[in-house]
Design a protein around this motif. Structure first.
Motif, PDB file in Angstrom:
ATOM      1  N   ASN A 141     -18.307  27.588 101.551  1.00 31.21           N
ATOM      2  CA  ASN A 141     -18.228  26.745 100.367  1.00 31.21           C
ATOM      3  C   ASN A 141     -17.374  27.431  99.309  1.00 31.21           C
ATOM      4  O   ASN A 141     -17.316  28.651  99.240  1.00 31.21           O
ATOM      5  CB  ASN A 141     -19.626  26.481  99.786  1.00 31.21           C
ATOM      6  CG  ASN A 141     -20.549  25.795 100.777  1.00 31.21           C
ATOM      7  OD1 ASN A 141     -21.753  25.972 100.730  1.00 31.21           O
ATOM      8  ND2 ASN A 141     -19.994  25.017 101.701  1.00 31.21           N
ATOM      9  N   TYR A 199     -16.728  22.861  94.748  1.00 34.84           N
ATOM     10  CA  TYR A 199     -17.352  22.354  93.523  1.00 34.84           C
ATOM     11  C   TYR A 199     -16.635  22.960  92.323  1.00 34.84           C
ATOM     12  O   TYR A 199     -16.494  24.182  92.222  1.00 34.84           O
ATOM     13  CB  TYR A 199     -18.841  22.733  93.486  1.00 34.84           C
ATOM     14  CG  TYR A 199     -19.654  21.943  92.481  1.00 34.84           C
ATOM     15  CD1 TYR A 199     -20.400  20.846  92.879  1.00 34.84           C
ATOM     16  CD2 TYR A 199     -19.665  22.296  91.128  1.00 34.84           C
ATOM     17  CE1 TYR A 199     -21.142  20.116  91.962  1.00 34.84           C
ATOM     18  CE2 TYR A 199     -20.404  21.568  90.214  1.00 34.84           C
ATOM     19  CZ  TYR A 199     -21.143  20.475  90.635  1.00 34.84           C
ATOM     20  OH  TYR A 199     -21.876  19.758  89.734  1.00 34.84           O
ATOM     21  N   ASN A 245     -19.521  21.115 105.988  1.00 30.41           N
ATOM     22  CA  ASN A 245     -19.834  22.174 105.031  1.00 30.41           C
ATOM     23  C   ASN A 245     -18.558  22.725 104.380  1.00 30.41           C
ATOM     24  O   ASN A 245     -18.576  23.776 103.764  1.00 30.41           O
ATOM     25  CB  ASN A 245     -20.603  23.315 105.710  1.00 30.41           C
ATOM     26  CG  ASN A 245     -21.323  24.189 104.703  1.00 30.41           C
ATOM     27  OD1 ASN A 245     -21.868  23.703 103.714  1.00 30.41           O
ATOM     28  ND2 ASN A 245     -21.322  25.499 104.931  1.00 30.41           N
ATOM     29  N   VAL A 291     -25.420  16.734  98.390  1.00 31.13           N
ATOM     30  CA  VAL A 291     -24.892  17.855  99.165  1.00 31.13           C
ATOM     31  C   VAL A 291     -25.719  18.076 100.425  1.00 31.13           C
ATOM     32  O   VAL A 291     -25.178  18.348 101.509  1.00 31.13           O
ATOM     33  CB  VAL A 291     -24.858  19.139  98.303  1.00 31.13           C
ATOM     34  CG1 VAL A 291     -24.539  20.363  99.152  1.00 31.13           C
ATOM     35  CG2 VAL A 291     -23.837  18.993  97.180  1.00 31.13           C
ATOM     36  N   ASP A 343     -14.682  17.467  97.838  1.00 32.15           N
ATOM     37  CA  ASP A 343     -14.415  18.214  96.620  1.00 32.15           C
ATOM     38  C   ASP A 343     -15.108  17.490  95.466  1.00 32.15           C
ATOM     39  O   ASP A 343     -14.838  16.308  95.221  1.00 32.15           O
ATOM     40  CB  ASP A 343     -12.896  18.269  96.401  1.00 32.15           C
ATOM     41  CG  ASP A 343     -12.505  19.003  95.140  1.00 32.15           C
ATOM     42  OD1 ASP A 343     -11.882  20.069  95.254  1.00 32.15           O
ATOM     43  OD2 ASP A 343     -12.791  18.507  94.028  1.00 32.15           O
ATOM     44  N   LEU A 373     -16.898  22.388 101.542  1.00 32.98           N
ATOM     45  CA  LEU A 373     -17.199  21.819 100.231  1.00 32.98           C
ATOM     46  C   LEU A 373     -16.621  22.675  99.113  1.00 32.98           C
ATOM     47  O   LEU A 373     -16.651  23.904  99.181  1.00 32.98           O
ATOM     48  CB  LEU A 373     -18.717  21.702 100.037  1.00 32.98           C
ATOM     49  CG  LEU A 373     -19.499  20.981 101.146  1.00 32.98           C
ATOM     50  CD1 LEU A 373     -20.986  21.071 100.871  1.00 32.98           C
ATOM     51  CD2 LEU A 373     -19.053  19.529 101.250  1.00 32.98           C
TER      52      LEU A 373
END
Length: 276
Positions: A184, A155, A151, A142, A125, A153
């Motif tokens: 993501n 943001y 993967n 990344v 994170d 992830l």
């Protein structure tokens, strides 16, 4: 009352975690990569406490599911603070530290249980200020994480911004420069849901932002307008282009490139471009 809130928490946790077969993911701050002894000590304490969802009861009276083996642990997402980009030297030091943390995450904790700690890290994170670190700064980070097979992830984007355009731009830059894709996630994205007229009326159309941010915002507007096949009124088009040239001369002491896409689109070179 508190009883109602607790009941809501239980229902929410069951709906979002157990019924989908997913564990709850809690953010945990990065350890110091040079000396993470204290971090390991805290993790061992959490392991001995049999870390589970704070909203669900796992005692003998637990009635969530007939099969006790189906109970879900709380998994952890490693929270990485975005670097504070105030100088090239400071940025490089922080990127080195982030790289050490990523190596620690992949080597010791990602996608498997550590026998002594018993807690599983399942993703990363990226948290922190958008105004101090633009997404392109973390493009190579990344890419490395994805090469390692992770993967999952998140943001944080569009949460804090100097101007609404700046807030919208960071969301778009995550999509473009970090190649955000299925699986993501982005947190907050408040800029996407802000009423434009109310935002600027409330500030009497006076914005306080750096020249670099204003230049980036104007370049982004021109690029997105071109890609979407939109146009400004002639007077607005001239005003934007003139301001881009003015700011480019003030910041870089040279004329702006004719092809703004070339300047904007290369995430790998933007950092060097800014500090050279």
């Amino acid at each position: 009352g508190m009883g109602g809130l607790a009941d809501l928490c239980d229902r929410y946790a069951v709906t979002t975690a157990l019924e989908t077969g997913q564990g709850l993911e809690a953010r945990f701050s990065c350890p110091n990569a040079e000396n993470n002894e204290d971090f390991h000590g805290k993790m061992n304490i959490k392991s001995k406490m049999n870390l589970r969802s704070p909203f669900l009861k796992y005692g003998e009276d637990d009635n969530v599911g007939d099969n006790k083996e189906e109970k879900r642990d709380v998994t952890l997402v490693l929270s990485i603070s975005k670097p504070d980009v105030t100088s090239k030297e400071k940025l490089l030091r922080q990127l080195v530290e982030i790289d050490k943390q990523i190596n620690w995450f992949v080597r010791d904790h990602f996608n498997h249980r550590n026998a002594t700690e018993g807690i599983k890290f399942v993703g990363l994170d990226f948290a922190g200020s958008d105004t101090k670190c633009r997404p392109f700064v973390l493009a190579k980070v990344v890419e490395k994480i994805r090469r390692a097979g992770c993967n999952n992830l998140t943001y944080h984007a569009g949460e804090d911004f100097m101007d609404l355009i700046d807030g919208l731009r960071v969301v778009d830059e995550v999509m473009e420069f970090l190649k955000w894709n299925e699986g993501n996630r982005m947190g907050h994205c408040l800029s996407l849901f802000t009423d434009v007229e109310n935002y600027y009326n409330g500030r009497h159309y006076n914005m306080l932002l750096t020249k670099q941010t204003l230049l980036d915002n104007l370049i982004w507007l021109q690029i997105k307008k071109k890609r979407l096949g939109r146009s400004f009124e002639i007077s607005a088009e001239d005003a934007v282009n003139n301001k881009i040239q003015e700011l480019f001369r003030e910041i870089y002491d040279r004329k702006a490139p004719d092809d703004l896409d070339t300047f904007y689109g290369d995430a790998w070179n933007l950092n060097g471009e800014r500090f050279d």
